[in-house]
Design a protein around this motif. Sequence first.
Motif, PDB file in Angstrom:
ATOM      1  N   ALA A   1      85.101  25.551  37.904  1.00 29.90           N
ATOM      2  CA  ALA A   1      85.089  25.363  39.354  1.00 29.90           C
ATOM      3  C   ALA A   1      86.475  25.029  39.878  1.00 29.90           C
ATOM      4  CB  ALA A   1      84.095  24.264  39.735  1.00 29.90           C
ATOM      5  N   GLU A   2      87.262  24.305  39.101  1.00 31.68           N
ATOM      6  CA  GLU A   2      88.627  23.966  39.516  1.00 31.68           C
ATOM      7  C   GLU A   2      89.504  25.208  39.554  1.00 31.68           C
ATOM      8  OE1 GLU A   2      92.345  21.325  37.783  1.00 31.68           O
ATOM      9  OE2 GLU A   2      90.305  20.514  37.603  1.00 31.68           O
ATOM     10  N   LEU A   3      89.318  26.099  38.610  1.00 31.75           N
ATOM     11  CA  LEU A   3      90.080  27.345  38.622  1.00 31.75           C
ATOM     12  C   LEU A   3      89.683  28.207  39.814  1.00 31.75           C
ATOM     13  CD1 LEU A   3      89.917  28.346  34.848  1.00 31.75           C
ATOM     14  CD2 LEU A   3      91.733  27.112  36.021  1.00 31.75           C
ATOM     15  N   TYR A   4      88.398  28.251  40.093  1.00 34.25           N
ATOM     16  CA  TYR A   4      87.921  29.090  41.183  1.00 34.25           C
ATOM     17  C   TYR A   4      88.456  28.617  42.536  1.00 34.25           C
ATOM     18  CZ  TYR A   4      84.526  30.564  37.624  1.00 34.25           C
ATOM     19  OH  TYR A   4      83.927  31.030  36.471  1.00 34.25           O
ATOM     20  N   ALA A   5      88.770  27.337  42.625  1.00 31.04           N
ATOM     21  CA  ALA A   5      89.304  26.796  43.875  1.00 31.04           C
ATOM     22  C   ALA A   5      90.767  27.171  44.085  1.00 31.04           C
ATOM     23  CB  ALA A   5      89.143  25.274  43.904  1.00 31.04           C
ATOM     24  N   GLY A   6      91.413  27.686  43.048  1.00 31.14           N
ATOM     25  CA  GLY A   6      92.827  28.053  43.139  1.00 31.14           C
ATOM     26  C   GLY A   6      93.724  26.838  42.939  1.00 31.14           C
ATOM     27  N   GLY A   7      95.019  27.068  43.053  1.00 30.71           N
ATOM     28  CA  GLY A   7      95.954  25.968  42.882  1.00 30.71           C
ATOM     29  C   GLY A   7      96.747  26.055  41.600  1.00 30.71           C
ATOM     30  N   ARG A   8      97.312  24.930  41.209  1.00 25.71           N
ATOM     31  CA  ARG A   8      98.266  24.884  40.109  1.00 25.71           C
ATOM     32  C   ARG A   8      97.693  25.357  38.784  1.00 25.71           C
ATOM     33  NH1 ARG A   8     100.827  19.140  39.118  1.00 25.71           N
ATOM     34  NH2 ARG A   8      98.655  18.721  38.570  1.00 25.71           N
ATOM     35  N   GLU A   9      96.462  24.955  38.464  1.00 24.00           N
ATOM     36  CA  GLU A   9      95.902  25.310  37.159  1.00 24.00           C
ATOM     37  C   GLU A   9      95.664  26.811  37.061  1.00 24.00           C
ATOM     38  OE1 GLU A   9      94.869  25.063  33.354  1.00 24.00           O
ATOM     39  OE2 GLU A   9      95.623  23.378  34.546  1.00 24.00           O
ATOM     40  N   LEU A  10      95.138  27.419  38.107  1.00 25.67           N
ATOM     41  CA  LEU A  10      94.930  28.868  38.084  1.00 25.67           C
ATOM     42  C   LEU A  10      96.272  29.586  37.993  1.00 25.67           C
ATOM     43  CD1 LEU A  10      93.175  31.384  38.271  1.00 25.67           C
ATOM     44  CD2 LEU A  10      93.247  31.163  40.760  1.00 25.67           C
ATOM     45  N   ASP A  11      97.253  29.120  38.746  1.00 23.32           N
ATOM     46  CA  ASP A  11      98.589  29.724  38.683  1.00 23.32           C
ATOM     47  C   ASP A  11      99.150  29.659  37.269  1.00 23.32           C
ATOM     48  OD1 ASP A  11      98.543  30.299  41.372  1.00 23.32           O
ATOM     49  OD2 ASP A  11      99.706  28.539  41.971  1.00 23.32           O
ATOM     50  N   ALA A  12      98.940  28.528  36.598  1.00 27.15           N
ATOM     51  CA  ALA A  12      99.450  28.363  35.235  1.00 27.15           C
ATOM     52  C   ALA A  12      98.777  29.333  34.276  1.00 27.15           C
ATOM     53  CB  ALA A  12      99.234  26.925  34.766  1.00 27.15           C
TER      54      ALA A  12
ATOM     55  N   ALA B   1      87.422  36.041  45.499  1.00 25.91           N
ATOM     56  CA  ALA B   1      87.963  35.610  46.791  1.00 25.91           C
ATOM     57  C   ALA B   1      89.283  34.870  46.617  1.00 25.91           C
ATOM     58  CB  ALA B   1      86.943  34.733  47.508  1.00 25.91           C
ATOM     59  N   THR B   2      89.351  34.002  45.612  1.00 26.03           N
ATOM     60  CA  THR B   2      90.570  33.219  45.399  1.00 26.03           C
ATOM     61  C   THR B   2      91.728  34.091  44.935  1.00 26.03           C
ATOM     62  OG1 THR B   2      89.350  31.203  44.919  1.00 26.03           O
ATOM     63  CG2 THR B   2      91.577  31.340  44.049  1.00 26.03           C
TER      64      THR B   2
ATOM     65  N   LYS C   1      92.105  37.328  45.281  1.00 26.47           N
ATOM     66  CA  LYS C   1      92.478  38.227  46.364  1.00 26.47           C
ATOM     67  C   LYS C   1      93.385  37.513  47.369  1.00 26.47           C
ATOM     68  CE  LYS C   1      90.565  40.924  50.173  1.00 26.47           C
ATOM     69  NZ  LYS C   1      89.343  41.267  50.948  1.00 26.47           N
ATOM     70  N   HIS C   2      93.085  36.255  47.624  1.00 21.43           N
ATOM     71  CA  HIS C   2      93.859  35.468  48.597  1.00 21.43           C
ATOM     72  C   HIS C   2      95.256  35.126  48.083  1.00 21.43           C
ATOM     73  CE1 HIS C   2      94.683  32.618  51.799  1.00 21.43           C
ATOM     74  NE2 HIS C   2      94.961  31.702  50.895  1.00 21.43           N
ATOM     75  N   THR C   3      95.371  34.895  46.784  1.00 22.75           N
ATOM     76  CA  THR C   3      96.638  34.408  46.236  1.00 22.75           C
ATOM     77  C   THR C   3      97.510  35.505  45.625  1.00 22.75           C
ATOM     78  OG1 THR C   3      95.559  33.872  44.130  1.00 22.75           O
ATOM     79  CG2 THR C   3      95.680  32.131  45.785  1.00 22.75           C
ATOM     80  N   THR C   4      96.970  36.725  45.491  1.00 23.04           N
ATOM     81  CA  THR C   4      97.751  37.853  44.987  1.00 23.04           C
ATOM     82  C   THR C   4      97.499  39.041  45.907  1.00 23.04           C
ATOM     83  OG1 THR C   4      96.057  38.834  43.570  1.00 23.04           O
ATOM     84  CG2 THR C   4      97.369  37.038  42.621  1.00 23.04           C
ATOM     85  N   ASN C   5      98.139  40.138  45.611  1.00 25.91           N
ATOM     86  CA  ASN C   5      97.902  41.338  46.422  1.00 25.91           C
ATOM     87  C   ASN C   5      96.959  42.316  45.717  1.00 25.91           C
ATOM     88  OD1 ASN C   5      99.653  42.072  44.415  1.00 25.91           O
ATOM     89  ND2 ASN C   5     101.001  43.305  45.713  1.00 25.91           N
ATOM     90  N   ILE C   6      96.043  41.775  44.920  1.00 19.75           N
ATOM     91  CA  ILE C   6      95.044  42.606  44.255  1.00 19.75           C
ATOM     92  C   ILE C   6      93.853  42.793  45.189  1.00 19.75           C
ATOM     93  CG2 ILE C   6      93.507  42.832  42.268  1.00 19.75           C
ATOM     94  CD1 ILE C   6      95.305  41.070  40.699  1.00 19.75           C
ATOM     95  N   SER C   7      93.321  43.994  45.237  1.00 22.39           N
ATOM     96  CA  SER C   7      92.158  44.253  46.078  1.00 22.39           C
ATOM     97  C   SER C   7      90.891  43.742  45.401  1.00 22.39           C
ATOM     98  CB  SER C   7      92.020  45.743  46.364  1.00 22.39           C
ATOM     99  OG  SER C   7      91.582  46.439  45.208  1.00 22.39           O
TER     100      SER C   7
END
Length: 210
Positions: free
Chosen positions: A27-38, A120-121, A123-129
């Motif tokens: 759930a933390e990854l799905y919310a986006g942020g530092r951990e997903l970026d890492a 959704a996350t 798509k919002h943080t990258t330019n992937i469709s």
Amino acid sequence: MEVFAELAAVGEYFAVDVGPSDAPPLAELYAGGRELDARIERVCAQLGTDERRVGASIWFQGLAARLWSPVVGAAALGLDVPAIDPATTRWDGGRLQLANPTTGGKPSDVLDHHLEPLVATIKHTTNISAKLLWGNAASALAGTVKVLLTARPNANTEPRDQLLQDERLAGAGHFGEPGAGFRRTTCCLFYRVPNGGLCGDCVLVDRPPR
């Protein structure tokens, strides 16, 4: 629980670990942020690419495959389906790690509670469709069942077929002539990795050069 022992007997990809973990919950990854970026940056480094969208695509497909495997595998084998809760499930590149193993799940939970928020996350943080990411999800699903059928030829493919009719996956690919396998309608971008090439189900396979 017996279902997890039976899934592990199918193969490594269907096995899950049970117990505590230091990794953050999904759930933390799905919310986006530092951990997903890492996580995405780690995959980029492993692949040798500086294209963040490529790393995000490949990471997403890897997680989708891990989510599908125990859930669809159990449904296809007539077993109780594990409940994969994003709040208590973790993944650090290997097996899924379940803190509180329970059953009562259903295959569509992977779409509704995992892949929908993650698409959704990303798509919002990258330019992937979103279309590309859902194509990755469909490809991972088809690949999961292909592996399952190798180990258990009598497994029921109806759970896969029903999922592929969901509006999010519909049109993401199709099965050709008997034995031809699944062919997706998008590309996961692996060809952009140094020496990456094309995946077997890629829309670009057999396309005439321009």
